[in-house]
Design a protein around this motif. Structure first.
Motif, mmCIF file in Angstrom:
data_model
loop_
_atom_site.group_PDB
_atom_site.id
_atom_site.type_symbol
_atom_site.label_atom_id
_atom_site.label_comp_id
_atom_site.label_asym_id
_atom_site.label_seq_id
_atom_site.Cartn_x
_atom_site.Cartn_y
_atom_site.Cartn_z
ATOM 1 N N ASN A 140 0.824 -1.209 0.000
ATOM 2 C CA ASN A 140 0.000 0.000 0.000
ATOM 3 C C ASN A 140 0.859 1.260 0.000
ATOM 4 O OD1 ASN A 140 0.258 1.319 2.821
ATOM 5 N ND2 ASN A 140 -0.056 -0.858 3.286
ATOM 6 N N ALA B 19 -10.412 0.256 4.470
ATOM 7 C CA ALA B 19 -9.869 0.586 3.148
ATOM 8 C C ALA B 19 -10.735 1.644 2.472
ATOM 9 C CB ALA B 19 -9.777 -0.675 2.292
ATOM 10 N N ILE C 41 -9.504 2.580 -4.128
ATOM 11 C CA ILE C 41 -8.832 1.551 -3.320
ATOM 12 C C ILE C 41 -7.714 0.896 -4.113
ATOM 13 C CG2 ILE C 41 -9.161 -0.749 -2.315
ATOM 14 C CD1 ILE C 41 -11.844 0.145 -1.268
ATOM 15 N N ILE D 196 -13.425 -2.626 -7.116
ATOM 16 C CA ILE D 196 -14.000 -2.906 -5.803
ATOM 17 C C ILE D 196 -15.155 -1.960 -5.504
ATOM 18 C CG2 ILE D 196 -13.516 -2.733 -3.320
ATOM 19 C CD1 ILE D 196 -10.787 -3.958 -3.857
ATOM 20 N N ASP E 154 -3.404 -6.468 6.683
ATOM 21 C CA ASP E 154 -4.195 -5.634 5.772
ATOM 22 C C ASP E 154 -5.362 -5.028 6.522
ATOM 23 O OD1 ASP E 154 -2.651 -6.348 3.498
ATOM 24 O OD2 ASP E 154 -3.676 -8.279 3.452
ATOM 25 N N SER F 17 -12.572 -9.786 3.744
ATOM 26 C CA SER F 17 -11.268 -9.149 3.943
ATOM 27 C C SER F 17 -10.907 -8.386 2.674
ATOM 28 C CB SER F 17 -10.216 -10.218 4.211
ATOM 29 O OG SER F 17 -10.026 -11.006 3.050
ATOM 30 N N LEU F 18 -9.939 -7.476 2.776
ATOM 31 C CA LEU F 18 -9.512 -6.717 1.590
ATOM 32 C C LEU F 18 -8.954 -7.650 0.516
ATOM 33 C CD1 LEU F 18 -9.307 -3.975 0.292
ATOM 34 C CD2 LEU F 18 -7.126 -3.632 1.446
ATOM 35 N N ASN G 13 -2.641 -5.636 -4.845
ATOM 36 C CA ASN G 13 -2.661 -7.055 -4.528
ATOM 37 C C ASN G 13 -1.385 -7.704 -5.060
ATOM 38 O OD1 ASN G 13 -3.726 -9.349 -3.484
ATOM 39 N ND2 ASN G 13 -5.375 -9.552 -4.963
ATOM 40 N N SER H 161 -9.251 -3.890 7.170
ATOM 41 C CA SER H 161 -10.564 -4.425 6.792
ATOM 42 C C SER H 161 -11.051 -3.649 5.574
ATOM 43 C CB SER H 161 -11.543 -4.234 7.947
ATOM 44 O OG SER H 161 -11.802 -2.852 8.143
ATOM 45 N N LEU H 162 -12.055 -4.193 4.896
ATOM 46 C CA LEU H 162 -12.608 -3.496 3.724
ATOM 47 C C LEU H 162 -13.211 -2.146 4.113
ATOM 48 C CD1 LEU H 162 -13.012 -3.586 0.708
ATOM 49 C CD2 LEU H 162 -15.122 -4.880 1.082
#
Lengths: 65, 65
Positions: A3, A45, A56, B56, A39, B41-42, A62, A41-42
Motif C-alpha cells: 500500500n 480501506a 482503493i 472494488i 491488511d 477481507s480486503l 494485490n 478491513s474493507l
DNA sequence: ATTATATGTAAAGTTTATTTTACAAACATA
DNA sequence: TATGTTTGTAAAATAAACTTTACATATAAT
C-alpha cells in the motif's frame, strides 16, 4: 498486499496519530498497516479511499494478480 | 457495506459453491457476505474484483460516505 | 543535552472474518 | 413423490484485524 499509505500520509502532511484519529482507529493500526503487518478491513480501506480521494486499487496493490 | 455479489454471480452463472471454489474460500463465506453477515477481507475483495473484472468500488458500496 | 514529537514494537485482550461440520429449507425435475 | 442441487443457517473452532497499555528508539528542534 502492498500500500501507499505512508506516501499519501506524507503528501497530506499527517502524522500516524492524526491519520488514525481521522479514520477512528488506533495509531498502532496505522503503523501496522504501513509496515505490512496486516491488511486493513474493507471498511477501513474505504475510509482511506475516501480520505485520500483515491480508488482503493490505487492505494492498495494485490501482490498476487 | 452493501454488495452486488449475488447479481454478479448470477450474471456469471455461478453457484455459491462454484464461486467459493474459484476464490478459495468456503461456500458459507460467500453466503454470509451475500447476506450481509460480514464484510470480506480486503484480499478477498480484490479476488472478487479480479474475477468479476470490476473495481472494488463497483462491487461494494460503503453505507456511510 | 534536553525537551517535544513522531515512529516502531510487543503483549494481552476483544472483535470480526473464515472454516468445518452438519442439517434444514427451497427448488427443479424426473 | 422421490431425488438431486442449491441455498440458508447454526455452533464451535481458528485466524486475522484491531485496541489498549506501555516502553523504546528516532528526529528535530532549538
Amino acid at each position: 498486499m502492498k500500500n501507499k499509505i505512508k506516501v499519501l500520509r506524507a503528501q497530506h502532511e499527517l502524522t500516524q496519530a492524526q491519520l488514525a484519529q481521522k479514520l477512528e482507529v488506533s495509531r498502532q493500526t496505522i503503523n501496522a498497516i504501513e509496515k505490512g503487518k496486516f491488511d486493513p478491513s474493507l471498511p477501513l480501506a474505504f475510509k482511506l479511499s475516501k480520505l485520500f480521494a483515491k480508488p482503493i486499487e490505487e492505494i492498495f496493490q494485490n501482490e498476487e494478480s
